[in-house]
Design an enzyme around this catalytic site. Structure first.
Site, short mmCIF file in Angstrom:
data_model
loop_
_atom_site.label_atom_id
_atom_site.label_comp_id
_atom_site.label_asym_id
_atom_site.label_seq_id
_atom_site.Cartn_x
_atom_site.Cartn_y
_atom_site.Cartn_z
N ASP A 105 1.01 -0.90 -0.22
CA ASP A 105 0.15 -0.06 0.23
C ASP A 105 0.73 0.96 -0.21
OD1 ASP A 105 0.80 -0.96 2.58
OD2 ASP A 105 -0.67 0.45 3.78
N HIS B 123 1.49 -8.72 -3.55
CA HIS B 123 0.43 -7.41 -3.18
C HIS B 123 1.67 -6.03 -3.17
CE1 HIS B 123 -3.62 -6.18 -1.52
NE2 HIS B 123 -2.29 -5.80 -1.44
N ASP C 139 0.76 -17.10 -4.23
CA ASP C 139 1.41 -16.43 -5.13
C ASP C 139 0.48 -15.12 -6.06
OD1 ASP C 139 3.49 -14.67 -6.43
OD2 ASP C 139 4.07 -16.31 -8.03
N GLU D 150 1.72 -9.93 0.46
CA GLU D 150 2.32 -8.40 0.49
C GLU D 150 3.85 -8.61 0.70
OE1 GLU D 150 -0.45 -5.96 2.97
OE2 GLU D 150 0.64 -4.17 2.20
O1 9MR Z 1 2.24 -6.87 9.37
C1 9MR Z 1 1.03 -6.46 10.06
C2 9MR Z 1 0.30 -7.51 10.64
O2 9MR Z 1 1.27 -8.14 11.69
C3 9MR Z 1 -0.79 -7.12 10.80
O3 9MR Z 1 -1.34 -8.70 11.48
C4 9MR Z 1 -1.74 -6.78 10.12
C5 9MR Z 1 -3.44 -6.51 9.69
O4 9MR Z 1 -3.46 -5.04 10.83
O5 9MR Z 1 -1.42 -5.74 9.43
C6 9MR Z 1 -0.29 -5.84 9.26
O6 9MR Z 1 0.50 -4.64 8.70
C7 9MR Z 1 -0.08 -3.85 7.04
C8 9MR Z 1 -0.15 -2.54 7.23
O7 9MR Z 1 -1.43 -2.45 8.59
C9 9MR Z 1 -0.75 -2.03 5.68
N1 9MR Z 1 0.39 -2.08 5.36
C10 9MR Z 1 0.82 -3.16 5.01
C11 9MR Z 1 1.00 -3.76 6.12
C12 9MR Z 1 1.35 -5.79 5.23
O8 9MR Z 1 1.18 -6.18 4.56
#
Ligand code: 9MR
Length: 543
Positions: free
Chosen positions: A159, A469, A513, A522
């Site tokens: 993102d 992602h 994937d 991601e």
């Molecule tokens: O790495 C984060 C993970 O531990 C959490 O469970 C998840 C849901 O809150 O979010 C992950 O972090 C994401 C972040 O919230 C937004 N940008 C992408 C991050 C990686 O997926």
């Protein structure tokens, strides 16, 4: 005969340094021995397989092969029963250098508020996006008027958000390798705009993020939580983005992690940029003072915001990291007292997510500077770290894939890399080879010796991650994703199951994937950071 390449053999698809541990797994196949052959099909090594039984997390019957004693540089395959062969791999010096360079350069590709020029980005050149020079204040900041100039920094992940807590963690983790090897990669440029300015590129790349981090501090010392729109954008390029960007929230964790990484950076950038270093320390102390008065403010997404939450309501570890760095930077008693107080609450844990790993970063800085601590405190930290590393080694020894993890959560690859990270620090501390061998066995998992068979670093290996992602990779119409990113990895919580059809019920295979899989595929800055550390450490000591 001519053996066919098979997914049943799982091996580090990048390869091995001559002196490294060299192992692979063979799954669900009847065999008792293996051969290593070179490109001309000449046998160079043969050995027996060890039966390690069924791994519950993958449902596979696993055999392990070990050819660590074979050290001749070259390109090879493992062959089983003369019928199946592994992906090719190399044994060589400089083994991890290309992967290391790519893993660092991925941060350049994540730079917000600037274009990626063709000169540096090649086919991944793109227009600038997210100027972030007039961000609106969300009411959750306590402000209603004005805007904030918060340009620069890296996009967090797939993102386009920018989040203080894991930005601080990522920089903190990578600063350790520069502290340990300040001259590493002296003559190895990454071809970024700063290359050739007399400063090693990683120092410059981290500064790009540190300069953004500093913009997120309010006048009262508190630090805003994140800079995102109210929701995630579609899969578009940065230059096509047009959502309003907000400064959102202010919390104890974001303020303390800011305090920690800026104190750490002020100490380590003192010679490179003394003026900046002084300002960073000042900002850090102001943040600490705010957090002492506001010691329990957890961030929660406001009702109208749906971007990442990085939920955390336990702050003793953030206090510990900040106090440790502030002590090392200032030697003041107040920080020393706080550091010791919070260390009492430190619990050695495996499989820490970003949320808890901040404490380890503090711990590692202290260990690196143990001579500046009183002997008793230093000794307890050393014993604690060795105990943790030994526990990891014991788990590795009992594990069919020679890792120390059985729970696969969001970003599991970073949990695994963080274990390798801890082992590298133990090696640094003791010089004991066993920790290095452990770190290598774990790294093998990331590059192919795992239950999915993927090499999880984009652009590397034979079974490649193709559809992370990651918005630019999805929108740029180039077949290959932007190189140098660690994919999140198997995640048995499968939060994206409504959009993604997983092919396996097993936790260690809960990885797809496909671009839609934000829960398993991601990329993220704090997943790459331990990869950079571990690749750099192994490259330094094995080369
Ligand atoms: O790495 C984060 C993970 O531990 C959490 O469970 C998840 C849901 O809150 O979010 C992950 O972090 C994401 C972040 O919230 C937004 N940008 C992408 C991050 C990686 O997926």
């Amino acid at each position: 005969g001519s053996a066919k390449i098979s997914d049943q053999i799982r091996i580090n698809q990048i390869g091995f340094y001559p002196s490294s541990a060299k192992q692979f797994t063979l799954v669900d196949t009847k065999a008792s021995s293996f051969k290593v052959v070179d490109g001309y099909k000449n046998k160079v090594y043969s050995g027996e397989l060890i039966d390690l039984g069924t791994w519950e997390a993958s449902g596979e019957k696993v055999m392990l092969g070990d050819f660590s004693s074979f050290t001749a540089p070259g390109a090879y395959y493992v062959v089983i029963n003369d019928t199946i062969a592994s992906y090719p791999f190399k044994i060589k010096k400089e083994l991890y250098l290309p992967a290391l360079k790519a893993a660092i350069k991925s941060y350049y590709f994540q730079r917000a508020s600037m274009a990626i020029e063709e000169e540096y980005g090649g086919e991944y050149a793109r227009a600038a996006g997210h100027p972030d020079d007039e961000c609106l204040f969300h009411p959750s900041t306590g402000k209603s008027k004005g805007t904030l100039n918060s340009k620069g920094g890296w996009y967090d992940a797939g993102d386009y958000g920018k989040y203080i807590v894991n930005a601080s963690l990522s920089v903190g983790q990578m600063l350790l390798i520069l502290e340990q090897y300040p001259k590493m990669m002296t003559n190895i440029g990454l071809n970024i705009p700063e290359t050739g300015n007399g400063i090693i590129d990683l120092w410059d790349e981290l500064r790009y993020e540190l300069d953004w981090i500093q913009t997120m501090q309010d006048d009262d010392g508190g630090v805003y939580f994140k800079l995102t729109a109210k929701g995630f954008s579609g899969f578009i390029m940065p230059g096509d983005y047009d959502l309003d960007r907000y400064i959102i929230g202010k919390s104890t964790a974001s303020t303390l992690d800011f305090a920690a990484v800026l104190a750490q950076a002020s100490r380590l950038y003192k010679e490179i940029d003394p003026e900046w270093s002084e300002k960073a320390l000042d900002a850090s102390e102001k943040a600490w003072a705010w957090a002492e008065k506001n010691d329990n403010i957890a961030f929660k997404n406001p009702e109208d915001v749906s971007t990442g939450e990085y939920g955390d309501n336990e702050f003793s570890d953030d206090f510990f990291w900040a106090a440790s760095e502030l002590y090392l930077a200032t030697k003041k008693d107040t920080y020393s007292n706080a550091m010791k107080k919070y260390e009492q609450e430190y619990k050695h844990q495996l499989a820490d997510s970003w949320k808890n790993f901040v404490r380890n970063v503090g711990f590692h800085s202290l260990l690196e500077n143990k001579d500046e601590l009183d002997a008793e405190f230093a000794n307890s930290l050393i014993q604690g770290h060795k105990a943790l590393a030994n526990e990891i080694l014991q788990k590795i020894d009992r594990h069919p894939y020679r890792i120390a993890l059985d729970d696969f959560e969001w970003g599991s690859n970073s949990d695994i890399l963080n274990q390798a990270y801890i082992l590298c620090v133990a090696h640094r501390l003791t010089g004991d080879e066993k920790y290095l061998l452990g770190a290598e066995q774990i790294s093998d998992y990331i590059f192919g010796k795992n239950a999915t068979g993927y090499c999880f670093l984009t652009g590397f290996g034979s079974k490649k991650v193709m559809f992370p992602h990651h918005r630019p990779s999805g929108a740029d119409s180039i077949p290959d994703p932007v190189p140098g990113f660690i994919a999140g990895g198997p995640n048995n919580d499968r939060q994206d199951a409504h959009e993604v059809t997983y092919q396996s019920e097993f936790p260690a295979k809960a990885y797809m994937d496909v671009e839609a899989s934000f829960a398993s595929n991601e990329v993220c800055i704090n997943w790459n950071a331990p990869a950079v550390y571990v690749l750099a450490y192994l490259q330094q000591v094995r080369n």
